[in-house]
Motif scaffolding. Sequence first.
Motif, mmCIF file in Angstrom:
data_model
loop_
_atom_site.group_PDB
_atom_site.id
_atom_site.type_symbol
_atom_site.label_atom_id
_atom_site.label_comp_id
_atom_site.label_asym_id
_atom_site.label_seq_id
_atom_site.Cartn_x
_atom_site.Cartn_y
_atom_site.Cartn_z
ATOM 1 N N LYS A 32 67.129 24.614 15.227
ATOM 2 C CA LYS A 32 66.726 24.216 17.127
ATOM 3 C C LYS A 32 66.446 25.556 18.478
ATOM 4 N N ARG A 33 66.576 25.926 18.161
ATOM 5 C CA ARG A 33 66.407 28.164 18.814
ATOM 6 C C ARG A 33 66.166 28.701 18.283
ATOM 7 N N ILE A 34 65.180 30.412 18.315
ATOM 8 C CA ILE A 34 65.104 31.462 17.734
ATOM 9 C C ILE A 34 64.804 32.202 18.380
ATOM 10 N N TYR A 35 65.144 33.023 18.186
ATOM 11 C CA TYR A 35 65.260 34.634 19.337
ATOM 12 C C TYR A 35 64.335 35.243 18.571
ATOM 13 N N ILE A 36 64.866 36.827 19.149
ATOM 14 C CA ILE A 36 64.223 38.214 18.202
ATOM 15 C C ILE A 36 64.904 39.122 18.880
ATOM 16 N N LEU A 116 63.756 41.527 14.537
ATOM 17 C CA LEU A 116 64.917 40.187 13.139
ATOM 18 C C LEU A 116 64.877 38.972 14.255
ATOM 19 N N LEU A 117 64.399 38.001 13.583
ATOM 20 C CA LEU A 117 64.481 37.009 13.994
ATOM 21 C C LEU A 117 65.877 36.044 13.270
ATOM 22 N N VAL A 118 65.914 35.941 14.612
ATOM 23 C CA VAL A 118 67.828 34.571 15.302
ATOM 24 C C VAL A 118 67.127 33.374 14.989
ATOM 25 N N MET A 119 67.687 32.489 14.092
ATOM 26 C CA MET A 119 67.343 31.473 14.154
ATOM 27 C C MET A 119 68.559 30.475 14.418
ATOM 28 N N ALA A 120 68.583 29.253 15.583
ATOM 29 C CA ALA A 120 69.870 28.785 15.224
ATOM 30 C C ALA A 120 70.554 27.971 15.638
ATOM 31 N N ASP A 121 70.940 26.834 15.414
ATOM 32 C CA ASP A 121 71.737 24.985 14.832
ATOM 33 C C ASP A 121 71.891 24.490 16.244
ATOM 34 N N MET A 124 70.777 26.944 23.803
ATOM 35 C CA MET A 124 71.860 27.383 24.279
ATOM 36 C C MET A 124 72.044 26.364 25.289
ATOM 37 N N GLY A 125 73.909 26.836 25.463
ATOM 38 C CA GLY A 125 74.197 26.136 26.135
ATOM 39 C C GLY A 125 75.181 24.398 25.500
ATOM 40 N N ASP A 129 80.365 28.160 21.609
ATOM 41 C CA ASP A 129 81.349 28.788 20.688
ATOM 42 C C ASP A 129 80.520 30.467 20.452
ATOM 43 N N GLU A 130 80.620 31.200 21.163
ATOM 44 C CA GLU A 130 80.583 32.593 21.067
ATOM 45 C C GLU A 130 81.913 33.397 21.310
#
Length: 140
Positions: A32-36, A116-121, A124-125, A129-130
């Motif tokens: 659902k979300r990506i960042y580097i 580094l490409l980070v992909m999350a399910d 944000m918000g 859960d951090e």
Amino acid sequence: MDSKPKLINGNSHSDQRGILFYNNDFDASLIKRIYIIENHNLEFKRGWQGHKVEQRWFSAVSGKFKIQLIKIDNWEKPSVDLEVFTYLIDSEKLNVVHVPKGYVSSIQSLELNSKLLVMADYLMGETKDEYRYDIEYFKI
């Protein structure tokens, strides 16, 4: 059923047109979300951070990384001597490290200017859960 981290191997193909990097075994349908992430230097370790509910997938888009993962046994006060899963990934193949829910990670660049490409399910918000622990907390 507890899920363990795993490396999903990618590959590359080269011909007269150039190079194609691919990962035909990676299912991106949950993303659902990506960042580097780009660390400022090679000594810095970004960690320990993780999630009870969320999953992450990591892939090096440039350079090399050392990814270490730990399954947390108690989120309020984890044991300091938990098993460590270590992955070395680079941008030569489109390998993806899957980090299931319940793990924390430490990320270290092994080459300058690595990305580094980070992909999350989760968006944000979407969840609160951090979890973060000092980089020296676990006995590695």
